[in-house]
Design a protein around this motif. Structure first.
Motif, PDB file in Angstrom:
ATOM      1  N   GLU A 127       0.818  -1.204   0.000  1.00  0.00           N
ATOM      2  CA  GLU A 127       0.000   0.000   0.000  1.00  0.00           C
ATOM      3  C   GLU A 127       0.858   1.263   0.000  1.00  0.00           C
ATOM      4  N   ALA A 128       2.082   1.163   0.489  1.00  0.00           N
ATOM      5  CA  ALA A 128       2.948   2.340   0.564  1.00  0.00           C
ATOM      6  C   ALA A 128       3.605   2.677  -0.763  1.00  0.00           C
ATOM      7  N   ILE A 129       3.512   1.762  -1.735  1.00  0.00           N
ATOM      8  CA  ILE A 129       4.169   1.994  -3.029  1.00  0.00           C
ATOM      9  C   ILE A 129       3.289   2.873  -3.903  1.00  0.00           C
ATOM     10  N   THR A 130       3.829   4.013  -4.337  1.00  0.00           N
ATOM     11  CA  THR A 130       3.098   4.921  -5.224  1.00  0.00           C
ATOM     12  C   THR A 130       3.670   4.937  -6.634  1.00  0.00           C
ATOM     13  N   THR A 131       4.972   4.762  -6.758  1.00  0.00           N
ATOM     14  CA  THR A 131       5.606   4.690  -8.075  1.00  0.00           C
ATOM     15  C   THR A 131       6.679   3.622  -8.063  1.00  0.00           C
ATOM     16  N   THR A 132       6.937   3.043  -9.225  1.00  0.00           N
ATOM     17  CA  THR A 132       7.991   2.031  -9.355  1.00  0.00           C
ATOM     18  C   THR A 132       8.743   2.260 -10.662  1.00  0.00           C
ATOM     19  N   THR A 133      10.060   2.238 -10.579  1.00  0.00           N
ATOM     20  CA  THR A 133      10.912   2.330 -11.766  1.00  0.00           C
ATOM     21  C   THR A 133      11.827   1.120 -11.794  1.00  0.00           C
ATOM     22  N   VAL A 134      11.774   0.370 -12.879  1.00  0.00           N
ATOM     23  CA  VAL A 134      12.593  -0.835 -13.032  1.00  0.00           C
ATOM     24  C   VAL A 134      13.504  -0.630 -14.236  1.00  0.00           C
ATOM     25  N   THR A 135      14.786  -0.840 -14.064  1.00  0.00           N
ATOM     26  CA  THR A 135      15.751  -0.738 -15.159  1.00  0.00           C
ATOM     27  C   THR A 135      16.525  -2.037 -15.283  1.00  0.00           C
ATOM     28  N   GLY A 136      16.944  -2.341 -16.506  1.00  0.00           N
ATOM     29  CA  GLY A 136      17.695  -3.568 -16.706  1.00  0.00           C
ATOM     30  C   GLY A 136      18.134  -3.745 -18.133  1.00  0.00           C
ATOM     31  N   ARG A 137      18.489  -4.985 -18.458  1.00  0.00           N
ATOM     32  CA  ARG A 137      19.011  -5.318 -19.785  1.00  0.00           C
ATOM     33  C   ARG A 137      18.054  -6.262 -20.499  1.00  0.00           C
ATOM     34  N   VAL A 138      18.069  -6.218 -21.818  1.00  0.00           N
ATOM     35  CA  VAL A 138      17.188  -7.061 -22.620  1.00  0.00           C
ATOM     36  C   VAL A 138      17.981  -7.684 -23.756  1.00  0.00           C
TER      37      VAL A 138
ATOM     38  N   GLY B 209      19.679 -11.898 -31.053  1.00  0.00           N
ATOM     39  CA  GLY B 209      20.956 -11.778 -30.363  1.00  0.00           C
ATOM     40  C   GLY B 209      21.336 -10.369 -29.969  1.00  0.00           C
ATOM     41  N   ARG B 210      20.621  -9.381 -30.460  1.00  0.00           N
ATOM     42  CA  ARG B 210      20.923  -8.003 -30.075  1.00  0.00           C
ATOM     43  C   ARG B 210      20.655  -7.796 -28.584  1.00  0.00           C
ATOM     44  N   THR B 211      21.454  -6.928 -27.953  1.00  0.00           N
ATOM     45  CA  THR B 211      21.266  -6.631 -26.542  1.00  0.00           C
ATOM     46  C   THR B 211      21.024  -5.135 -26.371  1.00  0.00           C
ATOM     47  N   GLY B 212      20.371  -4.796 -25.300  1.00  0.00           N
ATOM     48  CA  GLY B 212      20.081  -3.391 -25.041  1.00  0.00           C
ATOM     49  C   GLY B 212      19.599  -3.205 -23.619  1.00  0.00           C
ATOM     50  N   THR B 213      18.868  -2.117 -23.397  1.00  0.00           N
ATOM     51  CA  THR B 213      18.399  -1.777 -22.065  1.00  0.00           C
ATOM     52  C   THR B 213      16.904  -1.474 -22.097  1.00  0.00           C
ATOM     53  N   PHE B 214      16.285  -1.512 -20.923  1.00  0.00           N
ATOM     54  CA  PHE B 214      14.877  -1.147 -20.823  1.00  0.00           C
ATOM     55  C   PHE B 214      14.637  -0.391 -19.524  1.00  0.00           C
ATOM     56  N   THR B 215      13.614   0.456 -19.536  1.00  0.00           N
ATOM     57  CA  THR B 215      13.157   1.164 -18.345  1.00  0.00           C
ATOM     58  C   THR B 215      11.646   1.049 -18.282  1.00  0.00           C
ATOM     59  N   HIS B 216      11.134   0.611 -17.146  1.00  0.00           N
ATOM     60  CA  HIS B 216       9.699   0.398 -16.940  1.00  0.00           C
ATOM     61  C   HIS B 216       9.262   1.299 -15.785  1.00  0.00           C
ATOM     62  N   ARG B 217       8.417   2.301 -16.081  1.00  0.00           N
ATOM     63  CA  ARG B 217       7.929   3.211 -15.045  1.00  0.00           C
ATOM     64  C   ARG B 217       6.423   3.036 -14.893  1.00  0.00           C
ATOM     65  N   SER B 218       5.946   2.971 -13.660  1.00  0.00           N
ATOM     66  CA  SER B 218       4.518   2.821 -13.423  1.00  0.00           C
ATOM     67  C   SER B 218       4.124   3.556 -12.151  1.00  0.00           C
ATOM     68  N   THR B 219       2.846   3.918 -12.066  1.00  0.00           N
ATOM     69  CA  THR B 219       2.333   4.600 -10.888  1.00  0.00           C
ATOM     70  C   THR B 219       1.120   3.856 -10.351  1.00  0.00           C
ATOM     71  N   ARG B 220       0.817   4.094  -9.098  1.00  0.00           N
ATOM     72  CA  ARG B 220      -0.329   3.439  -8.474  1.00  0.00           C
ATOM     73  C   ARG B 220      -1.635   3.879  -9.118  1.00  0.00           C
TER      74      ARG B 220
ATOM     75  N   VAL C 252       7.080   2.381 -20.911  1.00  0.00           N
ATOM     76  CA  VAL C 252       8.164   1.419 -21.104  1.00  0.00           C
ATOM     77  C   VAL C 252       9.029   1.888 -22.262  1.00  0.00           C
ATOM     78  N   ASP C 253      10.338   1.994 -22.027  1.00  0.00           N
ATOM     79  CA  ASP C 253      11.299   2.370 -23.069  1.00  0.00           C
ATOM     80  C   ASP C 253      12.274   1.221 -23.268  1.00  0.00           C
ATOM     81  N   VAL C 254      12.484   0.846 -24.524  1.00  0.00           N
ATOM     82  CA  VAL C 254      13.420  -0.223 -24.869  1.00  0.00           C
ATOM     83  C   VAL C 254      14.368   0.274 -25.949  1.00  0.00           C
ATOM     84  N   SER C 255      15.660   0.035 -25.754  1.00  0.00           N
ATOM     85  CA  SER C 255      16.671   0.392 -26.748  1.00  0.00           C
ATOM     86  C   SER C 255      17.471  -0.847 -27.097  1.00  0.00           C
ATOM     87  N   LEU C 256      17.549  -1.140 -28.400  1.00  0.00           N
ATOM     88  CA  LEU C 256      18.354  -2.251 -28.907  1.00  0.00           C
ATOM     89  C   LEU C 256      19.219  -1.707 -30.021  1.00  0.00           C
ATOM     90  N   GLY C 257      20.477  -1.405 -29.692  1.00  0.00           N
ATOM     91  CA  GLY C 257      21.333  -0.778 -30.690  1.00  0.00           C
ATOM     92  C   GLY C 257      20.774   0.593 -31.061  1.00  0.00           C
TER      93      GLY C 257
END
Length: 210
Positions: free
Chosen positions: A2-13, A18-29, A35-40
């Motif tokens: 209940e205390a969570i109002t926003t969440t940001t998750v970052t990582g690799r994809v 075979g291409r690799t990149g990064t992603f950012t997942h932002r969400s609110t209650r 969602v942003d994804v970058s591959l090359g």
């Protein structure tokens, strides 16, 4: 939770080719998502700002989604596992029974959102952690398998996700989960491409009348 109002998750994809990149997942209650994804050199973005769903390539502009495609993004936003909640109406949940996911016994639940989007959730019968999520619609198939759960601020979070989307399999590895970080409205804003300005309202009404 209940205390969570926003969440940001970052990582690799890792993409199927075979291409690799990064992603950012932002969400609110309140049910907003981006969602942003970058591959090359390739980039994708999709999300829901509380009113409309969008998808596209940020440099070229985003387009507003409609129909099943919009419903799929909206369902992910307002019924997210981290901090989302339905903005309108209530989702229906039906216990289906017991099955197996790999070697693990699971409890299977079917959920239906107010706009008709359905998902099948498989929870570990011992830990009750989500192991698999399946969604099928006219917009395509979406299957996610979750693993490597770790405790982050008292809440268990998956750090490995196998994501099968429309016949392709992406592997996601979470590097960081941040909660309750202020997310400004502009983070979830999207509009027309820079070279495609919106018309003046008076001119638009005249054109429609003609």
């Amino acid at each position: 939770l209940e205390a969570i109002t926003t969440t940001t998750v970052t990582g690799r994809v890792r993409a199927p080719d075979g291409r690799t990149g990064t992603f950012t997942h932002r969400s609110t209650r309140s049910g907003r998502l981006q969602v942003d994804v970058s591959l090359g050199e390739a980039q994708w973005r999709w999300g829901f700002n509380g009113r409309a769903a969008c998808q596209g390539n940020p440099p070229d502009g985003l387009r507003t989604l409609a129909g099943e495609a919009a419903a799929r993004v909206r369902a992910e936003a307002i019924c997210g596992l981290r901090c989302g909640r339905p903005a309108e109406g209530n989702p229906k949940a039906i216990f289906v029974g017991r099955e197996q996911v790999g070697s693990r016994p699971v409890l299977v639940v079917d959920t239906v959102m107010p706009d008709g989007v359905s998902r099948t959730l498989s929870f570990d019968a011992d830990t009750f952690l989500l192991l698999k999520q399946e969604g099928h619609s006219e917009a395509g198939t979406d299957v996610r398998s979750f693993g490597d759960y770790r405790r982050v601020g008292g809440v268990m979070e998956p750090h490995e996700v196998e994501w099968q989307r429309d016949g392709q399999t992406f592997l996601l590895s979470v590097d960081r989960v941040t909660r309750n970080e202020p997310l400004e409205d502009r983070v979830f804003a999207f509009g027309a491409p820079a070279d495609d300005a919106l018309p003046k309202m008076a001119d638009l009404l005249i054109a429609v009348r003609k």
